[in-house]
Design a protein around this motif. Structure first.
Motif, short mmCIF file in Angstrom:
data_model
loop_
_atom_site.label_atom_id
_atom_site.label_comp_id
_atom_site.label_asym_id
_atom_site.label_seq_id
_atom_site.Cartn_x
_atom_site.Cartn_y
_atom_site.Cartn_z
N LEU A 137 0.90 -1.26 -0.18
CA LEU A 137 -0.10 0.10 0.06
C LEU A 137 0.83 1.31 -0.05
O LEU A 137 0.73 2.12 -0.75
CB LEU A 137 -0.76 0.11 1.00
CG LEU A 137 -1.66 1.21 1.59
CD1 LEU A 137 -2.76 1.33 0.27
CD2 LEU A 137 -2.45 1.01 2.77
N ASP A 138 1.97 1.37 0.87
CA ASP A 138 2.92 2.45 0.88
C ASP A 138 3.33 2.71 -0.48
O ASP A 138 3.49 3.84 -0.81
CB ASP A 138 3.83 2.29 1.90
CG ASP A 138 3.11 2.23 3.41
OD1 ASP A 138 1.90 2.92 3.70
OD2 ASP A 138 3.60 1.92 4.35
N ARG A 195 1.33 4.18 -2.99
CA ARG A 195 0.96 5.53 -2.72
C ARG A 195 2.08 6.30 -3.29
O ARG A 195 1.97 7.27 -3.99
CB ARG A 195 0.60 5.83 -1.38
CG ARG A 195 -0.71 5.27 -0.81
CD ARG A 195 -0.68 5.39 0.83
NE ARG A 195 -1.97 4.91 1.25
CZ ARG A 195 -1.74 4.57 2.50
NH1 ARG A 195 -0.78 4.79 3.45
NH2 ARG A 195 -3.00 4.48 3.01
N GLY A 244 2.03 6.57 -6.91
CA GLY A 244 0.94 7.39 -7.59
C GLY A 244 -0.14 6.18 -8.37
O GLY A 244 -0.74 6.75 -9.13
N ARG A 298 -3.08 4.85 -8.21
CA ARG A 298 -4.42 4.77 -7.52
C ARG A 298 -5.11 3.66 -7.46
O ARG A 298 -5.60 3.15 -6.47
CB ARG A 298 -4.94 6.10 -8.12
CG ARG A 298 -4.63 7.53 -7.88
CD ARG A 298 -5.25 8.41 -8.36
NE ARG A 298 -6.47 8.56 -7.87
CZ ARG A 298 -7.51 9.25 -8.22
NH1 ARG A 298 -7.42 10.13 -9.16
NH2 ARG A 298 -8.72 9.36 -7.72
N THR A 347 -3.15 1.31 -5.31
CA THR A 347 -3.47 1.59 -3.90
C THR A 347 -5.17 1.20 -3.48
O THR A 347 -4.93 0.70 -2.15
CB THR A 347 -3.47 2.93 -3.97
OG1 THR A 347 -2.07 3.66 -4.16
CG2 THR A 347 -3.80 3.74 -2.45
N GLU A 404 -10.75 4.58 1.62
CA GLU A 404 -9.66 5.14 0.74
C GLU A 404 -9.60 4.01 -0.61
O GLU A 404 -9.50 4.44 -2.00
CB GLU A 404 -8.31 4.72 1.21
CG GLU A 404 -7.10 5.13 0.31
CD GLU A 404 -5.61 5.06 0.74
OE1 GLU A 404 -4.69 5.31 0.15
OE2 GLU A 404 -5.64 4.63 1.90
#
Length: 87
Positions: A47-48, A51, A54, A56, A59, A85
């Motif tokens: 996940l990190d 992010r 970029g 999306r 993510t 999210e």
């Protein structure tokens, strides 16, 4: 899961951030399916990375995969934030 770990290492050594993130994501899904406590760490790392890259949609995938892990661990607020999210 041990057989899959070298892939993550190869991707990291090659400077392939996206490949490493996807490898961690896959390891996290496998660990989650096996009720392995390393699932959260793998999915959080993915996940990190997504992010930072970029990505999306990736993510969202990772957040959606990590949400249930956090929920089962009793982290309701974190799970809710991850599900939000993912949307």
């Amino acid at each position: 899961a041990p057989a899959a770990r070298p892939t993550a290492g190869r991707n990291a050594g090659a400077g392939n951030a996206a490949g490493e993130a996807w490898s961690r994501y896959d390891l996290g899904l496998l660990a989650r399916r096996r009720s392995d406590p390393t699932a959260a760490a793998h999915l959080r790392a993915a996940l990190d990375s997504f992010r930072l890259l970029g990505y999306r949609w990736a993510t969202a995938c990772a957040a959606c995969a990590l949400g249930p892990v956090e929920l089962v661990a009793g982290q309701v607020d974190e799970a809710t934030a991850l599900f939000d999210e993912a949307l």
